[in-house]
Design an enzyme around this catalytic site. Structure first.
Site, PDB file in Angstrom:
ATOM      1  N   SER A  17      35.565  47.290  39.531  1.00 13.64           N
ATOM      2  CA  SER A  17      36.849  47.767  40.032  1.00 13.64           C
ATOM      3  C   SER A  17      36.729  48.275  41.468  1.00 13.64           C
ATOM      4  O   SER A  17      35.811  49.011  41.811  1.00 13.64           O
ATOM      5  CB  SER A  17      37.372  48.906  39.147  1.00 13.64           C
ATOM      6  N   ARG A  18      37.693  47.870  42.291  1.00 13.77           N
ATOM      7  CA  ARG A  18      37.744  48.372  43.679  1.00 13.77           C
ATOM      8  C   ARG A  18      38.702  49.549  43.807  1.00 13.77           C
ATOM      9  O   ARG A  18      38.883  50.099  44.891  1.00 13.77           O
ATOM     10  CB  ARG A  18      38.183  47.268  44.632  1.00 13.77           C
ATOM     11  N   LYS A  68      45.821  47.490  28.992  1.00 13.82           N
ATOM     12  CA  LYS A  68      47.172  47.668  29.546  1.00 13.82           C
ATOM     13  C   LYS A  68      48.265  47.789  28.474  1.00 13.82           C
ATOM     14  O   LYS A  68      49.209  48.551  28.641  1.00 13.82           O
ATOM     15  CB  LYS A  68      47.512  46.532  30.512  1.00 13.82           C
ATOM     16  N   ALA A 130      50.803  32.241  32.369  1.00 10.73           N
ATOM     17  CA  ALA A 130      51.761  33.015  31.571  1.00 10.73           C
ATOM     18  C   ALA A 130      51.083  34.206  30.908  1.00 10.73           C
ATOM     19  O   ALA A 130      51.466  34.627  29.820  1.00 10.73           O
ATOM     20  CB  ALA A 130      52.409  32.103  30.524  1.00 10.73           C
ATOM     21  N   GLY A 131      50.065  34.762  31.556  1.00 10.90           N
ATOM     22  CA  GLY A 131      49.362  35.916  31.002  1.00 10.90           C
ATOM     23  C   GLY A 131      50.014  37.229  31.436  1.00 10.90           C
ATOM     24  O   GLY A 131      51.193  37.261  31.814  1.00 10.90           O
ATOM     25  N   ILE A 219      46.739  35.135  43.120  1.00 11.37           N
ATOM     26  CA  ILE A 219      46.460  36.552  42.855  1.00 11.37           C
ATOM     27  C   ILE A 219      44.978  36.803  42.626  1.00 11.37           C
ATOM     28  O   ILE A 219      44.537  37.932  42.540  1.00 11.37           O
ATOM     29  CB  ILE A 219      47.329  37.129  41.713  1.00 11.37           C
ATOM     30  N   TYR A 221      41.390  37.230  44.006  1.00 15.67           N
ATOM     31  CA  TYR A 221      40.932  37.632  45.350  1.00 15.67           C
ATOM     32  C   TYR A 221      39.412  37.592  45.507  1.00 15.67           C
ATOM     33  O   TYR A 221      38.894  38.047  46.533  1.00 15.67           O
ATOM     34  CB  TYR A 221      41.491  39.017  45.724  1.00 15.67           C
TER      35      TYR A 221
END
Ligand code: NAP
Length: 276
Positions: A17-18, A68, A130-131, A219, A221
């Site tokens: 994680s950034r 999430k 479609a996630g 999306i 990166y």
């Protein structure tokens, strides 16, 4: 002196994680008494993490894969958008209870407008995937008044469920022939899948079909220039990379916690790029 407030990003795994780099940069810049750390939380430990949080110690947290949806279910209150999406990436406190927001769609859309003239086009939008990320992006593009949205996903049933869940009118592309036909009219193509990550499994797509001046957004990166963006760049299309979405979704979360919408500038981009 008051105690340093804590913030976290939780996930399983979480090593890459950034978010700590981004948020601690702003915390320092705005001279705030807080620290942002990453915490690996296994799915079985999620409930305990949530129930032992104390408002006077922790301002909130970000959530990444795979929590999430589970965190969204576990908290007491949600904003309208998070409720619609059924997932949250940012938790804060409101009236002593945990409150869920989702800033992913904001991050994508703000970055799109930062790097393209999308508002000036009236051509259709194709969302590839479609996630979970596609869910937030579809809602954001719909809310922004995208003229016509098409969705293409390897698993068609997932695209159907996405549209049914959000109650959005969009057209599902059922195969490559339909996708190729649609590309000829499209003003914007968005890759929301993990294809192209770490330079592997690029999207098998012919961008030369797209009209001149069309926009291609990714999306993913890592790498910053995915195979998809390289193809678009070589064809002279407009490209929007995935790092800006990450930075802008973080900026919105930071505003939720501190009431300051921090600047997403080149200094921060360079800092994160050096860590990719
Ligand atoms: P997700 O819910 O697991 O969805 C994955 C999507 O990728 C699905 O549409 C899936 O299709 C598709 N996919 C995966 N492997 C594929 C393959 N080999 N061929 C074709 N399609 C494939 O994941 P997510 O949370 O939406 O995240 C997707 C990507 O976006 C990840 O790489 C994540 O790191 C990135 N992301 C970036 C940001 C940012 O700020 N830039 C934010 C969120 C996510 P099926 O439905 O057919 O499996």
């Amino acid at each position: 002196m008051s105690e340093t407030k804590k913030l976290y990003v939780i996930g399983w795994p979480i090593e890459h994680s950034r978010s700590p780099l981004i948020h601690n940069h702003w915390i320092k810049k705005y001279n705030l008494n807080a620290i942002y750390a990453q915490k690996a939380i296994a799915p079985d430990d999620l409930a305990e993490f949530i129930h032992t949080l104390k408002r006077d110690e922790c301002l909130g947290f970000n959530i990444t894969i795979p929590h999430k949806e589970a965190v969204f279910e576990a908290v007491q209150r949600r904003d309208v958008l998070a409720n619609k999406l059924g997932a949250s990436n940012t938790i804060s406190w409101r009236d002593d209870v945990l409150y869920a927001n989702n800033t992913d769609g904001y991050g994508f859309y703000t970055n799109l407008l930062d790097h393209s003239d999308w508002r000036k086009t009236d051509q259709p939008v194709i969302i590839y995937g479609a996630g979970g990320a596609a869910r937030a992006i579809l809602q954001a593009m719909h809310d922004a008044g995208a003229p016509h949205i098409y969705i293409y996903n390897r698993t068609q049933a997932r695209a159907e469920k996405l549209l049914a869940d959000l109650g959005i009118q969009a057209t599902i592309l059922t195969g490559l022939t339909e996708l190729n036909e649609c590309l000829q009219q499209a003003g914007l193509l968005i890759n929301t899948t993990s294809l192209g990550m770490n330079g592997e499994n690029d999207l098998d797509i012919d961008l030369s079909l797209m009209p001149k001046g069309a926009i291609v957004a990714d999306i993913v990166y890592t790498p910053l220039q995915t195979g998809l963006l390289k193809q678009a760049d070589d064809l002279g299309l407009v490209t929007v990379d995935g790092l800006g979405m990450l930075l802008h979704q973080a900026a919105k979360a930071f505003e939720i916690w501190f009431g300051i919408l921090p600047q997403v500038d080149e200094e921060l981009r360079d800092l994160v790029l050096a860590d990719l």
